[in-house]
Design an enzyme around this catalytic site. Structure first.
Site, PDB file in Angstrom:
ATOM      1  CE  LYS A  88      -2.346  -2.021   3.567  1.00 29.55           C
ATOM      2  NZ  LYS A  88      -1.905  -3.316   3.257  1.00 29.55           N
ATOM      3  CG  ASP A 102       6.519  -6.690  -2.986  1.00 31.32           C
ATOM      4  OD1 ASP A 102       6.432  -7.786  -2.578  1.00 31.32           O
ATOM      5  OD2 ASP A 102       5.999  -5.721  -2.597  1.00 31.32           O
ATOM      6  CB  CYS A 121       9.578  -4.816   2.777  1.00 29.83           C
ATOM      7  SG  CYS A 121      11.121  -4.856   3.263  1.00 29.83           S
ATOM      8  N   PRO A 122       7.519  -5.011   5.169  1.00 35.34           N
ATOM      9  CG  PRO A 122       6.208  -7.269   5.624  1.00 35.34           C
ATOM     10  CD  PRO A 122       6.939  -6.328   4.534  1.00 35.34           C
ATOM     11  NE  ARG A 169       6.655  -1.827  12.783  1.00 31.57           N
ATOM     12  CZ  ARG A 169       6.045  -0.731  12.537  1.00 31.57           C
ATOM     13  NH1 ARG A 169       6.116   0.438  11.854  1.00 31.57           N
ATOM     14  NH2 ARG A 169       4.542  -0.771  12.854  1.00 31.57           N
ATOM     15  CG  ASP A 227       9.190   8.253  10.667  1.00 31.51           C
ATOM     16  OD1 ASP A 227       9.178   9.407  11.381  1.00 31.51           O
ATOM     17  OD2 ASP A 227       7.955   7.579  10.825  1.00 31.51           O
ATOM     18  CD  GLU A 251      10.705   3.167  16.633  1.00 29.66           C
ATOM     19  OE1 GLU A 251      11.240   3.457  15.292  1.00 29.66           O
ATOM     20  OE2 GLU A 251       9.604   2.840  16.594  1.00 29.66           O
ATOM     21  CG  HIS A 292       7.472   5.173  14.639  1.00 28.41           C
ATOM     22  ND1 HIS A 292       7.991   4.021  14.790  1.00 28.41           N
ATOM     23  CD2 HIS A 292       6.289   4.979  13.705  1.00 28.41           C
ATOM     24  CE1 HIS A 292       6.956   3.247  14.050  1.00 28.41           C
ATOM     25  NE2 HIS A 292       6.105   3.788  13.239  1.00 28.41           N
TER      26      HIS A 292
HETATM   27  P1  NAD Z   1       1.867  -3.546   2.753  1.00 23.39           P
HETATM   28  O1  NAD Z   1       1.550  -5.049   3.529  1.00 23.39           O
HETATM   29  O2  NAD Z   1       0.709  -3.309   2.012  1.00 23.39           O
HETATM   30  O3  NAD Z   1       3.104  -3.956   1.866  1.00 23.39           O
HETATM   31  C1  NAD Z   1       4.209  -4.675   2.435  1.00 23.39           C
HETATM   32  C2  NAD Z   1       4.944  -5.156   0.905  1.00 23.39           C
HETATM   33  O4  NAD Z   1       6.295  -5.700   1.441  1.00 23.39           O
HETATM   34  C3  NAD Z   1       3.968  -6.223   0.221  1.00 23.39           C
HETATM   35  O5  NAD Z   1       3.890  -5.862  -1.066  1.00 23.39           O
HETATM   36  C4  NAD Z   1       4.926  -7.360   0.564  1.00 23.39           C
HETATM   37  O6  NAD Z   1       4.704  -8.406  -0.462  1.00 23.39           O
HETATM   38  C5  NAD Z   1       6.262  -6.979   0.547  1.00 23.39           C
HETATM   39  N1  NAD Z   1       7.295  -7.890   1.141  1.00 23.39           N
HETATM   40  C6  NAD Z   1       6.892  -8.771   2.101  1.00 23.39           C
HETATM   41  N2  NAD Z   1       8.356  -9.296   2.419  1.00 23.39           N
HETATM   42  C7  NAD Z   1       9.122  -8.673   1.548  1.00 23.39           C
HETATM   43  C8  NAD Z   1      10.576  -8.988   1.382  1.00 23.39           C
HETATM   44  N3  NAD Z   1      11.178 -10.045   1.870  1.00 23.39           N
HETATM   45  N4  NAD Z   1      11.109  -8.347   0.382  1.00 23.39           N
HETATM   46  C9  NAD Z   1      10.499  -7.392  -0.270  1.00 23.39           C
HETATM   47  N5  NAD Z   1       9.193  -6.811  -0.104  1.00 23.39           N
HETATM   48  C10 NAD Z   1       8.575  -7.570   0.798  1.00 23.39           C
HETATM   49  O7  NAD Z   1       2.031  -2.822   4.034  1.00 23.39           O
HETATM   50  P2  NAD Z   1       2.248  -1.204   4.059  1.00 23.39           P
HETATM   51  O8  NAD Z   1       0.923  -0.650   4.319  1.00 23.39           O
HETATM   52  O9  NAD Z   1       2.788  -0.638   2.720  1.00 23.39           O
HETATM   53  O10 NAD Z   1       3.098  -1.030   4.979  1.00 23.39           O
HETATM   54  C11 NAD Z   1       4.562  -0.971   4.929  1.00 23.39           C
HETATM   55  C12 NAD Z   1       5.450  -0.921   6.181  1.00 23.39           C
HETATM   56  O11 NAD Z   1       5.276   0.384   6.670  1.00 23.39           O
HETATM   57  C13 NAD Z   1       4.643  -1.769   7.357  1.00 23.39           C
HETATM   58  O12 NAD Z   1       5.429  -2.909   7.487  1.00 23.39           O
HETATM   59  C14 NAD Z   1       5.151  -0.739   8.536  1.00 23.39           C
HETATM   60  O13 NAD Z   1       6.018  -1.634   9.337  1.00 23.39           O
HETATM   61  C15 NAD Z   1       5.468   0.541   8.141  1.00 23.39           C
HETATM   62  N6  NAD Z   1       4.691   1.514   8.496  1.00 23.39           N
HETATM   63  C16 NAD Z   1       5.222   2.569   9.242  1.00 23.39           C
HETATM   64  C17 NAD Z   1       4.629   3.563   9.641  1.00 23.39           C
HETATM   65  C18 NAD Z   1       5.212   4.811  10.172  1.00 23.39           C
HETATM   66  O14 NAD Z   1       4.562   5.633  10.593  1.00 23.39           O
HETATM   67  N7  NAD Z   1       6.561   4.980  10.024  1.00 23.39           N
HETATM   68  C19 NAD Z   1       3.383   3.619   9.519  1.00 23.39           C
HETATM   69  C20 NAD Z   1       2.588   2.709   8.833  1.00 23.39           C
HETATM   70  C21 NAD Z   1       3.530   1.506   8.230  1.00 23.39           C
END
Ligand code: NAD
Length: 339
Positions: free
Chosen positions: A154, A175, A206-207, A235, A259, A264, A296
């Site tokens: 997303k 990805d 990515c997560p 993260r 961020d 953290e 963050h």
């Molecule tokens: P999402 O699940 O929509 O997208 C994550 C993508 O990473 C997916 O397309 C998945 O296939 C891919 N992925 C999984 N394993 C992988 C790998 N080994 N190599 C490459 N890609 C891989 O998640 P999102 O909503 O886009 O969020 C992404 C990350 O952002 C979250 O995991 C969260 O940790 C982080 N986040 C941070 C904040 C912040 O305030 N800083 C806020 C929300 C989310």
């Protein structure tokens, strides 16, 4: 439902209370982070509501289960702080807010890139001191640069689209599940090594999973272009901070925008301005002129907080009514690598 809300800040209370006017759960707000030392506060609460740095490892989960807690309602998307195997074996339902405002994080990511490459953090201070000299502020155009996006879910897909359509960049993606729409828009999916070798800017979306822990390390930094800009709003532990510091010292990394930080939990979301920072690795990062760190805050917009509060309460309501929470984490799928 009686819910213990951990890691509460004024804005959490404000947005949760506003959203709760419609549903009427019994929310008890605790400033404390949920850890082994604080989990007694949750005794007798069937639900806990937690955030990114609350600690839900096996000992904490066992204590929560013994105190009668059955629902863990994460008011965030990431769930790397929950031992899902332990939660499953103890019979917990774990729910999160999978998508509140991917725009908030994507836009903050772009803000970090622009601030770094145009040295806005330096310029801001200079002008306030009456120094209008441009020496040291030379930037570069984004147009036609190559941007590497790791994780195109997303948030990553919004970032990729902005660089493609908004700035005229070449976008390389990596990805495990490529996104066809991005390919149609002109992005290319490549191996991680190629993305590192060809990108002027690399951004992580990515997560945090066992297989993505320290994805940016000595080896991946070695592959990168001289002077690369590295951004992490995902993260902290995706990045081996020590390897990145070595990259900054040699000039291999030309700019770092963070961020999130792997340690953290002891720093972020607190006012430590009158204390001595004990984390020497973090303190070293603060000394570089080409590093921007935010604590963050990428998620922190009005729209995102409204959505987080509404969706967290929806998860709690569904659980209370014996329904499937819309943000249910399907542990089997996560463990099988399908989420
Ligand atoms: P999402 O699940 O929509 O997208 C994550 C993508 O990473 C997916 O397309 C998945 O296939 C891919 N992925 C999984 N394993 C992988 C790998 N080994 N190599 C490459 N890609 C891989 O998640 P999102 O909503 O886009 O969020 C992404 C990350 O952002 C979250 O995991 C969260 O940790 C982080 N986040 C941070 C904040 C912040 O305030 N800083 C806020 C929300 C989310």
């Amino acid at each position: 439902m009686k819910t213990a809300v951990f890691s509460t800040r004024s804005y959490d209370e404000c947005f949760l209370k506003a959203a709760n006017q419609k549903v009427g759960h019994e929310l008890h707000f605790f400033e404390a982070r949920l850890t082994w030392h604080t989990c007694r506060l949750a005794e007798g609460f069937p639900a806990v509501c937690v955030f990114v740095n609350d600690q839900l490892d096996r000992p904490v989960l066992e204590k929560l289960a013994a105190g009668g807690t059955r629902l863990i309602a994460l008011r965030c998307a990431g769930f790397n702080n929950v031992d899902l195997r332990a939660a499953q074996s103890l019979g917990f339902t774990v729910a999160r807010v999978p998508a509140y405002s991917p725009h908030a994080v994507a836009e903050h990511t772009i803000a970090l890139v622009l601030a770094l490459i145009r040295r806005l953090h330096k310029a801001y201070n200079r002008v306030r001191e009456g120094n209008f000299n441009l020496e040291g502020l030379l930037g570069f155009d984004l147009y036609r640069k190559t941007v590497g996006v790791i994780g195109t879910g997303k948030i990553g897909s919004l970032v990729a689209k902005a660089f493609l359509a908004g700035f005229g960049c070449r976008v390389l993606c990596h990805d495990v599940h490529p996104n066809r729409e991005l390919v149609q828009l002109g992005a290319e999916y490549v191996r991680l090594e190629s993305l590192c070798a060809e990108s002027d800017i690399i951004t992580l979306h990515c997560p945090l999973l066992p297989e993505t822990y320290h994805l940016i390390n000595e080896t991946t930094v070695h592959y990168m272009k001289e002077g690369v800009i590295l951004i992490n709003t995902s993260r902290g532990a995706l990045v081996d901070t020590r390897a990145v510091i070595r990259g900054l010292k040699t000039g291999k990394i030309g700019g770092l925008g963070l961020d999130v930080y792997e340690e953290e939990a002891d720093l972020f979301f607190e006012d430590l301005s009158t204390r001595i920072i004990q984390d020497d690795v973090f303190a070293r990062m603060l000394t570089f002129p080409n590093v921007i760190i935010t604590g963050h805050q990428a998620f922190f917009t009005q729209e995102a907080l409204e959505a987080i509060a509404a969706q967290t309460l929806e998860n709690i309501s569904a659980f209370e009514q014996g329904l499937r929470p819309p943000g249910l984490i399907e542990v089997e799928k996560v463990l099988a690598g399908q989420l």
